[in-house]
Design an enzyme around this catalytic site. Structure first.
Site: not given
Ligand code: NDP
Length: 328
Positions: A54, A181, A49, A290, A21, A300
């Protein structure tokens, strides 16, 4: 990496996935995108994704270039796009929404930008009050039958709207949605934990949840102010900065500082703890992470190892800090 079934479908998605995004939306060069996606792929991520909206389609272009550059086998990863907002500023009435025309055209445009032959997952990004659900379900079914899309889903639809899509599909022998989602993190839980609770067993719905770090808040990076190099300082994201400065988010910040202590106690970091907390929910098929740089991706991905540390006692401690469990 763990792989989870996307609802009752046979598709196995990595429990942690990667979304583009903000990351690819702001002139992030392909080198940086290669760094982030490679770090994710090397950790076992198989789902990437995206959405038409975006950065006006720029995010799909960068992901397409990246996929071309890295040269991974097409059958080793899953790519999504989402339709609703349009891919340009001030879209005309035919360039947005969930009409058959826009759903089909947006899919073809996404494929062109991504340089792919088909989308693995295609989401309706928000419900469209001005298009009958049956029209959208038919358009999605046609795309699947033509081989342009493999699975379709919804994003941020209510349980009632999802059930309507499902029932319309069943009634007319069309293809029902496979996944939803929704936003899901320690401060946003009601839909996933309560409103959708009957859909998991009832229709076999999978979830690809977004913003596990509450737009970065749960990473702890805002505990002492807003860093200059954070997404909140990007042009076009002033709304996010305003949200972060609101009273509600400032209260959340107090809880985030306390959560840092819980993370310390179990020998982990705040982002890992917050992402692992999402993974604990068995109704989550994949957590879309993200990141703006590859070091964040590496950090992450380590959340996978933290899941076993979240014992009942630790989960109770987290709950006592946030107090966000929905009341059914
Ligand atoms: P997060 O809530 O996880 O926020 C990601 C941001 O947090 C990063 O951009 C980065 O901020 C910061 N961050 C991430 N990891 C770390 C770390 N280890 N240390 C410090 N800071 C960190 O997720 P997103 O809000 O980005 O959502 C994830 C994905 O979900 C999106 O890319 C998109 O694909 C999808 N999504 C779907 C929506 C929908 O309506 N369907 C809506 C929104 C997102 P910074 O950039 O400042 O470095």
């Amino acid at each position: 990496m763990e792989y989870r079934r996307l609802g009752k479908s046979g598709l196995k998605v990595s429990a942690l996935s990667f979304g583009s995004w903000v990351t690819f939306g702001n002139q992030v060069d392909v080198d940086k995108a290669v760094g982030c996606m490679t770090a994710a792929y090397d950790a076992g991520v198989n789902f990437f994704d995206n959405a038409e909206g975006y950065a006006g389609g720029q995010s799909e272009i960068v992901m397409g270039e990246t996929l071309k550059r890295v040269g991974w086998r097409r059958d080793s990863y899953v790519v999504s796009s989402k339709v609703f907002f349009g891919s340009q500023n001030n879209p005309t009435p035919t360039q947005r929404g969930l009409s058959r025309k826009h759903v089909v055209e947006a899919c073809h445009q996404a494929l062109e930008r991504l340089q792919l032959d088909y989308l693995d997952l295609y989401f309706c990004h928000r419900p469209d009050p001005e298009t009958p659900i049956e029209e959208t379900v038919r358009a999605m079914t046609e795309l699947i039958l033509r081989g342009d899309v493999l699975y379709w889903g919804t994003s941020e639809w209510s349980a009632q709207e999802i059930m309507e899509a499902y029932s319309v599909a069943r009634e007319h022998h069309l293809i029902p949605p496979t996944m939803e989602q929704p936003q899901y993190h320690l401060f946003h839980r009601k839909r996933v934990e309560d409103e959708y609770s009957r859909l998991y067993e009832g229709i076999g719905m999978g979830t690809t949840i977004w913003s596990p770090l509450a737009s970065g808040l749960l990473s702890g990076k805002y505990n002492n102010g807003i860093p200059q190099d954070s997404r909140l300082m990007l042009p076009g994201y002033e709304w996010l900065k305003q949200m972060m400065e609101s009273e509600t988010w400032q209260k959340r910040l107090v809880a985030v500082r306390e959560l840092a202590t819980v993370a310390d106690e179990i020998g982990t970091t705040l982002p890992r703890l917050a992402i692992a907390w999402c993974l604990k929910n068995p109704h989550v098929s994949t957590v879309i992470t993200g990141a703006s740089r590859s070091e964040q991706v590496v950090e992450n991905m380590a959340a996978m190892d933290v899941v076993p540390l979240l014992t009942d006692d630790v989960m109770a401690k987290i709950e006592s800090v946030v107090s966000t469990a929905p009341i059914s």
